[in-house]
Design a protein around this motif. Structure first.
Motif, short mmCIF file in Angstrom:
data_model
loop_
_atom_site.label_atom_id
_atom_site.label_comp_id
_atom_site.label_asym_id
_atom_site.label_seq_id
_atom_site.Cartn_x
_atom_site.Cartn_y
_atom_site.Cartn_z
N UNK A 231 0.86 -1.18 0.01
CA UNK A 231 0.04 -0.07 0.03
C UNK A 231 0.68 1.19 -0.06
N UNK A 232 0.10 2.31 -0.52
CA UNK A 232 0.74 3.71 -0.34
C UNK A 232 -0.48 4.89 -0.15
N UNK A 233 -0.22 5.76 0.47
CA UNK A 233 -1.15 6.79 0.75
C UNK A 233 -0.58 8.12 0.15
N UNK A 234 -1.23 8.89 -0.70
CA UNK A 234 -0.97 10.20 -1.01
C UNK A 234 -1.98 11.11 -0.87
N UNK A 235 -1.79 12.24 -0.90
CA UNK A 235 -2.70 13.45 -0.82
C UNK A 235 -2.84 14.31 -2.05
N UNK A 236 -3.86 14.86 -2.51
CA UNK A 236 -4.02 15.50 -3.52
C UNK A 236 -5.49 16.24 -3.56
N UNK A 237 -5.22 17.83 -3.37
CA UNK A 237 -6.40 18.48 -3.67
C UNK A 237 -7.54 18.08 -2.73
N UNK A 238 -7.35 17.78 -1.34
CA UNK A 238 -8.42 17.46 -0.65
C UNK A 238 -8.92 16.07 -0.49
N UNK A 279 -13.29 4.59 -0.97
CA UNK A 279 -14.11 3.97 -1.96
C UNK A 279 -13.46 4.24 -3.42
N UNK A 280 -13.94 3.30 -4.17
CA UNK A 280 -13.42 3.64 -5.38
C UNK A 280 -14.14 4.40 -6.42
N UNK A 281 -13.86 4.54 -7.72
CA UNK A 281 -14.60 5.44 -8.61
C UNK A 281 -15.90 5.16 -8.75
N UNK A 282 -16.25 3.75 -8.52
CA UNK A 282 -17.61 3.24 -8.65
C UNK A 282 -18.56 3.26 -7.53
N UNK A 283 -17.52 4.00 -6.33
CA UNK A 283 -18.47 3.82 -5.21
C UNK A 283 -18.19 2.73 -4.23
N UNK A 284 -17.59 1.86 -4.72
CA UNK A 284 -17.45 0.42 -3.89
C UNK A 284 -16.48 0.77 -2.93
N UNK A 285 -16.64 0.36 -1.42
CA UNK A 285 -15.74 0.36 -0.52
C UNK A 285 -14.76 -0.33 -0.64
N UNK A 286 -13.21 -0.07 -0.53
CA UNK A 286 -12.32 -0.88 -0.46
C UNK A 286 -12.64 -2.03 0.51
N UNK A 287 -13.16 -1.82 1.54
CA UNK A 287 -13.44 -2.89 2.36
C UNK A 287 -14.34 -3.92 1.98
N UNK A 288 -14.95 -3.61 1.06
CA UNK A 288 -15.79 -4.47 0.07
C UNK A 288 -15.15 -5.15 -0.99
N UNK A 344 0.82 11.74 -13.38
CA UNK A 344 -0.65 11.67 -13.30
C UNK A 344 -1.29 12.86 -13.60
N UNK A 345 -2.61 12.55 -14.09
CA UNK A 345 -3.59 13.68 -14.09
C UNK A 345 -4.80 13.42 -13.28
N UNK A 346 -5.66 14.28 -12.94
CA UNK A 346 -6.73 14.09 -11.95
C UNK A 346 -7.97 14.41 -12.80
N UNK A 347 -8.91 13.42 -13.12
CA UNK A 347 -10.26 13.43 -14.03
C UNK A 347 -11.29 13.34 -12.77
N UNK A 348 -11.89 14.55 -12.29
CA UNK A 348 -12.91 14.57 -11.43
C UNK A 348 -12.30 14.14 -10.01
N UNK A 349 -11.14 14.34 -9.88
CA UNK A 349 -10.30 14.05 -8.59
C UNK A 349 -10.07 12.52 -8.79
N UNK A 350 -10.02 11.80 -9.66
CA UNK A 350 -9.43 10.57 -9.85
C UNK A 350 -8.12 10.50 -10.60
N UNK A 351 -7.35 9.78 -10.04
CA UNK A 351 -5.68 9.99 -10.79
C UNK A 351 -6.05 8.83 -12.04
N UNK A 352 -5.43 9.55 -13.03
CA UNK A 352 -5.13 8.72 -14.30
C UNK A 352 -3.76 9.01 -14.69
N UNK A 353 -3.21 7.93 -15.54
CA UNK A 353 -1.85 7.86 -15.97
C UNK A 353 -1.70 8.74 -17.35
N UNK A 354 -0.90 9.79 -17.35
CA UNK A 354 -0.90 10.58 -18.71
C UNK A 354 -0.26 9.53 -19.81
N UNK A 355 -0.80 9.97 -21.13
CA UNK A 355 -0.31 9.04 -22.30
C UNK A 355 1.01 9.67 -22.60
#
Length: 387
Positions: A231-238, A279-288, A344-355
């Protein structure tokens, strides 16, 4: 906003061709390897590494990796060249547990000129593990002080305290609460996945060791095989982001290859608070069992990326996702794992890899080539090699 621009084709070819031949991404196709081209190729780090950790300090990158006595390296750029500076440990760890000479998965952080390196002692397939801590005030090869174990599981002092009775003390990472400055240690793997515990103010031990204030960050319910670790934890824009490696890792040359897609890939979830829930981008808990895939095997070249970290950017540089991966044209032993990274870029607060292939302009602005340019150039080079 990232600047997009086009360079003469000769310059673009030179950029790609400048990669050392031993590190080149030569296409290899197999039923085992994912050949999708929807995931970008990595920027090549030009270093053989497993479980990398990168710190930017004094205008240089310092990379720590699992290996004999925890070696670390220095470079002016993420792509190298890398020069070994020294090792964190002078010899075996003072912790009598696991593989004392060859710790795994180091994570190094800095505070007020002191560097703290958390390292893992364990053996494959075992929960008899420990996370240790060493400190230094210099990154010049000078000796570090080994303070011993922060947490243990399986055996040893404190291993009989929940959640150390069910979790696995490997793959430490570090985060501070952006509001309070409070420090936390994240850790864990297959047995009960990923956990978080608060650290004392000196960062050398955990708070309330007889009854730690632990929270679980991820879990796969209803299964006995729960392949989440690193695991890794980062912080970005709230948002706080929990990143982790999901799937089967390592020793493919000995254990064989899993079904396509069951190998390592990099996933993420987010929360407004450092302690979750995530939660993930679909709203599913990581605990689930949730987790959004950010990076995975691709092009028939990149296999089982994981062991990741995220380096925060600044006004001129985006955040960087870095990791190890297996280049299918080089080999599949753990010692052949390569350093890769993507911006990385952030799409609505979700990290995606730059092409595309990231390059830096004279104005110190990170720029990138449109994906079709990169693929066209790589395809052209491949054709040249085959002719």
């Amino acid at each position: 906003m990232h600047l997009l621009f086009l360079l003469p084709i000769t310059t673009l070819v030179a950029l790609v061709g400048a990669r050392p031949a031993s590190q080149s991404l030569t296409p290899t196709l197999s039923q085992v390897y994912e050949t999708t081209d929807t995931i970008p190729l990595p920027n090549i780090g030009n270093l053989q590494v497993h479980d990398p950790n990168v710190v930017f300090w004094d205008d240089h990158y310092y990379l720590f990796k699992g290996g004999w006595h925890v070696p670390y390296f220095k470079a002016a750029n993420m792509s190298g060249p890398w020069t070994q500076v020294g090792t964190v440990l002078d010899g075996e760890s003072v912790i009598h547990q696991g593989n004392r000479s060859r710790p795994w998965a180091p994570t190094t952080v800095e505070r007020n000129g002191t560097f703290y390196c958390y390292y893992t002692l364990s053996t494959h397939g075992s929960r008899n593990s420990a996370i240790g801590i060493a400190t230094s005030t210099k990154l010049d090869g000078s000796p570090w002080k080994d303070h011993g174990a922060v947490i243990r599981t399986g055996e040893g002092n404190g291993s009989d305290v929940w959640p150390f009775t069910i979790s696995n003390a490997i793959d430490a990472s570090f985060i501070r609460d952006n509001a309070t400055g409070k420090a936390y240690l994240n850790y864990g793997s297959y047995w009960h996945d990923i956990w978080q515990i608060p650290l004392t103010d000196d960062w050398l031990s955990i708070e309330s060791p007889a009854k730690p204030d632990a929270v679980q960050l991820s879990f796969i319910p209803g299964q006995t095989f729960r392949p989440e670790e690193g695991s890794w934890m980062s912080y970005h824009d709230g948002y706080y982001y929990v990143w982790f490696s999901h799937g089967k890792c390592c020793s493919f040359d000995v254990r064989g290859f899993p079904v396509r897609g069951d190998e390592y890939n990099i996933r993420v979830g987010r929360s407004r608070t450092v302690r979750g829930p995530f939660v993930d981008r679909d709203g599913k808990l990581l605990l689930d069992g949730g987790g959004t895939i950010v990076y995975a095997s691709n092009h028939g070249l990149v296999y089982a990326p994981g062991g990741l970290g995220v380096m925060p950017g600044n006004s001129s540089t985006p955040d960087i996702l870095y990791y190890h991966y297996l280049n299918t044209s080089i080999g599949f032993t753990d010692e052949q794992a390569q350093l890769g990274y993507n911006y990385l870029k952030y799409d609505n607060g979700w990290p995606t890899v730059l092409d595309g292939i990231a390059i830096k302009s004279s104005a110190a602005t990170i720029s990138r080539l449109p994906g079709w340019w990169s693929l066209m150039i790589l395809s052209g080079l491949w054709l040249c090699m085959l002719s």
